[in-house]
Design an enzyme around this catalytic site. Structure first.
Site, PDB file in Angstrom:
ATOM      1  N   GLU A   1       0.278  -1.124   0.247  1.00  0.00           N
ATOM      2  CA  GLU A   1      -0.428   0.130   0.081  1.00  0.00           C
ATOM      3  C   GLU A   1       0.954   1.057  -0.266  1.00  0.00           C
ATOM      4  O   GLU A   1       0.445   2.348   0.669  1.00  0.00           O
ATOM      5  CB  GLU A   1      -0.478  -0.032   1.051  1.00  0.00           C
ATOM      6  CG  GLU A   1      -1.752  -1.359   1.026  1.00  0.00           C
ATOM      7  CD  GLU A   1      -3.027  -1.359   0.086  1.00  0.00           C
ATOM      8  OE1 GLU A   1      -3.058  -0.681  -1.091  1.00  0.00           O
ATOM      9  OE2 GLU A   1      -3.227  -2.915  -0.361  1.00  0.00           O
ATOM     10  N   GLY A   2       1.520   1.385  -0.915  1.00  0.00           N
ATOM     11  CA  GLY A   2       3.294   2.130  -0.621  1.00  0.00           C
ATOM     12  C   GLY A   2       3.998   2.300   0.621  1.00  0.00           C
ATOM     13  O   GLY A   2       4.026   2.296   1.744  1.00  0.00           O
TER      14      GLY A   2
END
Length: 563
Positions: A422-423
């Protein structure tokens, strides 16, 4: 020591540190009464303790497997998932118009905190479905909502998101997946996606994929990306799973941990898909799902840290080596640090969820800015704490922590990915000092004003702790002013330590509020002292590193780094 959901901490935070009451006072969330909140938390804890927690080791030792093109889940997962779905837990914050409870995200995140500590591999499945529900609610057509949302909310169908490709990791704009109009309102989607969590399963009737792809003639980069809903089975005229779509699992990734959660390589071969949102605006729609997931991933870190901390305390209490090792000063230092960090990370995550709820309920720009500011902090700090606490839990166990039979190493292996997906946490930090400070740092300054005001209120009861928090907030204000004034690449080079400084100051603020709530005497105050006197001072070192920016980093050539 068996896992027990952290009901005490969660209740205390929602009563005194990040109060649920202001959220429940809004018209939007008026149903979130104290009695209902207590019922939600209590029942979720029972589910986690008795149904999910016993499956944590099973997921590690009997992983999901690919068999004849179908993913077979860990024994016991399907039965547990049916209890999750049947209890309505997928729909805690989903729209009531389609069968959800419509409750605040702060309660939903508290539930995921408990679920993650119980069995992270299984928790991932409903979490991803919730993210898809939110994306469809905000961006899909009414027809898609009417068909898919009830199925996703009930748990009959599950959802995924497909961004990453072999040549396009964090650089989503480099993706090659394509979608061609079929002339009947649908699109033929083709391409390969990797790292797709729960890309297939045998626990639901259908698996629905949100896929980023490029239409013919679309611009290069992220501006030319569209979003498509591609189900494993195309719904028939009655809304039931019909013919098999052109989407298949090629293989499962061999991973460090989270073995119970299948991570799939997906192949799309002219699979039928439906556009979600506008053409070429796919990233905006996907970011709705990703922002939801980023906060939830931070909560996953907190949940695993809680479980690891409990395991370490249990072992230290029982282990005899020159007396119970829990009485050894260094072991006590580690356990106290772990517990203080978990409390701080949990409070920050719930504060982010609460800001999201207030933004939803009021539409006020200040709440929207607060939620946006806290999201990268909650994600990065929560997952860093998850990794660090899991590592310390292994250290408390000594040599037994490195032996798989004790099960403590699984916490670290499972949670390690959360700081990546998610980053990555570096991307979260750059988001914090970049996009989230395009307002000149105003949202950050408003939060720091609240921290300083809280410290002033606490001076009469806890002068030493309050003074330390006030000074740290003031120094962080100066650091924020300097960060906003910096140019690239100095700003990005100092982003990660700056986020670390902000998290420690914010965590100290939460601990101070907890200590003040019990009148400056008691276990919360003792824990606050651990954080403020031992952990908070690290913020100064973080700011010192942040001030250096890129200085000296690029003086080291790749050849020197490789030598």
């Amino acid at each position: 020591m068996a896992y027990r959901a952290a009901l005490g901490d969660i209740r205390f935070i929602l009563d005194h540190v990040v109060p649920l009451a202001p959220i429940a006072a809004t018209e939007r969330f008026a149903e979130a009464t104290p009695d209902l909140a207590e019922a939600i938390l209590t029942e979720a804890a029972k589910l986690c303790d008795t149904v999910m927690a016993p499956l944590r080791r099973a997921g590690d030792q009997t992983p999901a497997r690919l068999e004849n093109g179908v993913v077979r889940s860990t024994p016991g997962f399907a039965e547990a998932f049916r209890q999750i779905a049947g209890g309505g837990w997928i729909g805690v914050s989903a729209p009531s118009a389609h069968g959800g409870m419509g409750l605040p995200q702060v309660l939903n995140m508290a539930v995921h905190d408990m679920m993650s500590g119980a069995c992270l591999a299984l928790e991932l499945n409903p979490l991803l479905t919730q993210g898809q529900i939110e994306a469809l609610e905000h961006h899909a057509s009414d027809e898609i909502k009417a068909l898919y949302l009830p199925k996703l909310i009930s748990g009959e169908w599950s959802g995924t998101m497909n961004l990453t490709e072999p040549q396009a990791g964090s650089d989503v704009g480099a993706l090659r997946a394509r979608a061609e109009p079929s002339g009947d309102g649908t699109y033929a989607v083709s391409g390969q996606k990797i790292f797709i969590s729960w890309g297939d399963c045998d626990m639901t009737e259908n698996v629905c994929h949100l896929v980023l792809a490029r239409l013919p003639g679309a611009a290069a980069g992220t501006r030319g990306i569209s979003l498509f809903l591609v189900p494993k089975f195309i719904p028939d005229g009655n809304g039931k799973p019909g013919v098999r779509n052109g989407v298949n699992v090629v293989s499962l990734e061999h991973k460090l941990g989270l073995h119970g959660s299948p991570t799939c390589v997906m192949d799309y071969d002219r699979a039928t898909g439906w556009l979600v949102g506008e053409e070429h605006k796919g990233m905006a729609a996907m970011f709705t799902m990703m922002n939801n997931a980023r906060l939830a991933v931070g909560v996953q870190g907190v949940g695993v840290a809680e479980a690891a901390c409990q395991a370490a305390v249990g072992y230290a209490s029982d282990r005899r080596q020159m007396g119970a090792i829990i009485e050894h000063p260094d072991v006590r230092r580690m356990l106290a640090t772990m517990r203080a960090e978990v409390f701080a990370a949990r409070a920050i995550a719930l504060a982010c969820a609460a800001a999201t709820d207030m933004a939803t309920a009021t539409g006020e720009a200040d709440w929207q800015a607060r939620a946006a500011l806290l999201t990268p902090i909650a994600k990065a700090y929560g997952t860093d704490v998850g990794c660090d606490v899991a590592s310390m839990a292994m250290q408390v166990h000594g040599g037994m922590g490195y032996i798989e039979e004790t099960g403590v190493a699984q916490f670290w292996r499972d949670v390690r990915v959360t700081s990546i997906y998610e980053g990555t946490n570096g991307i979260q930090a750059m988001d914090l000092v970049g996009r989230k400070m395009m307002d000149g740092g105003e949202a950050a300054f408003r939060l720091l004003e609240e921290i300083e005001a809280g410290a002033e209120t606490a001076r009469a009861t806890l002068p030493d702790l309050a003074g330390a928090v006030w000074s740290a907030a003031e120094t962080l204000r100066e650091g924020t002013e300097a960060m906003v004034a910096r140019a690239m690449p100095d700003r990005f080079a100092g982003a990660a330590p700056y986020l670390g400084a902000f998290a420690r100051v914010l965590g100290a603020h939460c601990h101070l509020r907890a200590a003040l709530a019990e009148g400056g005497q008691g276990p919360r105050t003792a824990l606050a002292r651990v954080h403020i006197e031992r952990i908070l001072p690290h913020y100064a070192a973080c700011l010192a590193e942040a001030r250096e920016g890129a200085g000296g980093l690029f003086a080291l050539s790749p050849e020197v780094l490789a030598s």
